[in-house]
Motif scaffolding. Structure first.
Motif, PDB file in Angstrom:
ATOM      1  N   ARG A 190     -25.057  23.921 -41.003  1.00 45.34           N
ATOM      2  CA  ARG A 190     -24.912  23.835 -42.459  1.00 45.34           C
ATOM      3  C   ARG A 190     -26.283  23.781 -43.144  1.00 45.34           C
ATOM      4  NH1 ARG A 190     -20.562  23.346 -45.013  1.00 45.34           N
ATOM      5  NH2 ARG A 190     -19.396  22.640 -43.181  1.00 45.34           N
ATOM      6  N   GLU A 210     -20.264  31.009 -42.971  1.00 47.82           N
ATOM      7  CA  GLU A 210     -19.677  29.818 -43.602  1.00 47.82           C
ATOM      8  C   GLU A 210     -18.228  29.638 -43.162  1.00 47.82           C
ATOM      9  OE1 GLU A 210     -22.260  29.692 -47.783  1.00 47.82           O
ATOM     10  OE2 GLU A 210     -20.299  30.678 -47.722  1.00 47.82           O
ATOM     11  N   ALA A 211     -17.482  30.744 -43.102  1.00 45.93           N
ATOM     12  CA  ALA A 211     -16.090  30.673 -42.652  1.00 45.93           C
ATOM     13  C   ALA A 211     -16.027  30.258 -41.186  1.00 45.93           C
ATOM     14  CB  ALA A 211     -15.405  32.021 -42.858  1.00 45.93           C
ATOM     15  N   SER A 214     -16.605  26.539 -40.959  1.00 46.70           N
ATOM     16  CA  SER A 214     -15.404  25.805 -41.377  1.00 46.70           C
ATOM     17  C   SER A 214     -14.360  25.793 -40.270  1.00 46.70           C
ATOM     18  CB  SER A 214     -14.826  26.442 -42.643  1.00 46.70           C
ATOM     19  OG  SER A 214     -13.597  25.832 -43.007  1.00 46.70           O
ATOM     20  N   GLU A 217     -15.427  23.444 -37.387  1.00 49.88           N
ATOM     21  CA  GLU A 217     -15.249  22.033 -37.735  1.00 49.88           C
ATOM     22  C   GLU A 217     -13.779  21.639 -37.668  1.00 49.88           C
ATOM     23  OE1 GLU A 217     -19.023  21.224 -40.725  1.00 49.88           O
ATOM     24  OE2 GLU A 217     -17.222  22.160 -41.538  1.00 49.88           O
ATOM     25  N   LYS A 218     -12.886  22.522 -38.111  1.00 52.10           N
ATOM     26  CA  LYS A 218     -11.451  22.228 -38.048  1.00 52.10           C
ATOM     27  C   LYS A 218     -10.956  22.140 -36.615  1.00 52.10           C
ATOM     28  CE  LYS A 218     -10.179  24.550 -42.388  1.00 52.10           C
ATOM     29  NZ  LYS A 218      -9.425  25.712 -42.967  1.00 52.10           N
ATOM     30  N   GLN A 280      -5.214  30.357 -44.130  1.00 51.44           N
ATOM     31  CA  GLN A 280      -6.009  30.275 -42.907  1.00 51.44           C
ATOM     32  C   GLN A 280      -6.279  31.654 -42.330  1.00 51.44           C
ATOM     33  OE1 GLN A 280      -7.458  27.335 -41.536  1.00 51.44           O
ATOM     34  NE2 GLN A 280      -8.559  29.099 -40.738  1.00 51.44           N
ATOM     35  N   GLU A 283      -9.237  33.062 -44.056  1.00 48.98           N
ATOM     36  CA  GLU A 283     -10.480  32.480 -43.548  1.00 48.98           C
ATOM     37  C   GLU A 283     -10.858  33.098 -42.209  1.00 48.98           C
ATOM     38  OE1 GLU A 283     -12.436  28.115 -43.724  1.00 48.98           O
ATOM     39  OE2 GLU A 283     -10.585  28.225 -42.548  1.00 48.98           O
TER      40      GLU A 283
END
Length: 308
Positions: A190, A210-211, A214, A217-218, A280, A283
């Protein structure tokens, strides 16, 4: 065209241009030496600019990048028309940025306005032929090759070198961030994304990274998928289990399997959890990139469900 600032020199009047002199600032007094004389050896591009000119600030870095990529086949000379207006007036420059190419002491081509890099590259290639990659582009290419070979240390080193050469370069920033994502250091990833230059924040490589961050992290705490599979086998409409399984499969690199699970969930109930499956999927597609085969087939299948 008429002579500029006196007569053109004889062909043997100029010394070869040294590599360190590929990009220079000139004045009215030094224009004949920096441009007319030098253009007897290699083509010289003159960039007429002024400190107050916004488009000039966009164009000049692009010119510098492509000239450096030509590795001595062409030279760039910059001239501030506020301080040195005479040559621009003689060339009848009416707006800036204005760019002129000189060969053998004479202007032979030119353009006005802040052109994109592709058109600047084409302009220079008309003068000197093919223009190779810049050192930063070569480093980025090496970084991608190392990343594909799963050599994260070499990839990170190459991308970092590219950032040092071209601070804020979106491809280099995205590549280095991907290295941190792959190693599980999401915070460093990040922070790295924050290094991108302001005008490239919406670059496709940055948005895709960035996607990907994300998604990583999920997926970090999903653990074993056997429990999720058991829940789905017991109840095929367990949307949360399918959603979590899709994230887990994606984290393992099974993009097709991840997309399949979300499409199944969306087909069962497109409104579950405020269309979480569709969101989702979007993404995923952003992370994979618009030309990825899984993105292309996934978008077609999603559209088919939505409009059936």
């Amino acid at each position: 065209m008429e002579q500029i600032i006196g007569q053109s020199p004889a062909p043997n009047a100029a010394a070869p241009v040294a590599a360190g002199d590929l990009i220079v600032e000139t004045t009215t007094q030094t224009f004949a030496r920096d441009v007319l004389d030098a253009s007897m050896q290699v083509p010289v591009i003159v960039d007429f600019w002024a400190p107050w000119c916004g488009p000039c600030k966009q164009l000049t870095p692009v010119l510098e990048k492509v000239v450096l990529a030509a590795k001595g086949a062409v030279r760039l000379v910059k001239m501030n028309i506020d301080d040195h207006p005479a040559v621009a007036q003689q060339l009848r420059v009416q707006s800036i940025p204005a760019v002129f190419a000189f060969k053998n002491g004479q202007p032979v081509d030119g353009f006005m306005g802040a052109l994109p890099e592709s058109q600047v590259r084409a302009f220079i290639e008309r003068l000197v032929g093919g223009v190779g990659p810049t050192p930063a582009e070569e480093a980025i290419e090496a970084g991608h090759a190392a990343f594909e070979a799963h050599d994260l240390a070499a990839a990170a080193q190459a991308f970092a070198a590219a950032i040092k050469l071209e601070p804020g370069n979106p491809a280099a920033v995205a590549g280095l961030a991907r290295c941190y994502i792959e190693s599980g250091d999401f915070e460093r990833a990040r922070q790295t994304l924050g290094l991108v230059r302001p005008d490239a924040r919406n670059d496709a490589a940055i948005k895709a990274t960035e996607a990907a961050l994300s998604l990583a992290e999920k997926s970090a705490d999903l653990g074993d998928t056997s429990e999720l599979l058991a829940r789905i086998e017991k109840n095929p409409k367990d949307h949360q289990a399918r959603f979590d399984l899709a994230l887990a499969l994606n984290a393992r690199g099974d993009k097709e399997g991840a997309v399949d699970q979300l499409l199944i969930s969306f087909e069962y109930d497109r409104n579950w959890n405020e269309q979480a499956a569709r969101k989702q999927l979007v993404e995923f597609f952003d992370a994979y990139g618009p030309k990825d085969e899984v993105t292309l087939s996934g978008r077609r299948r999603l559209s088919s469900i939505m409009f059936s």
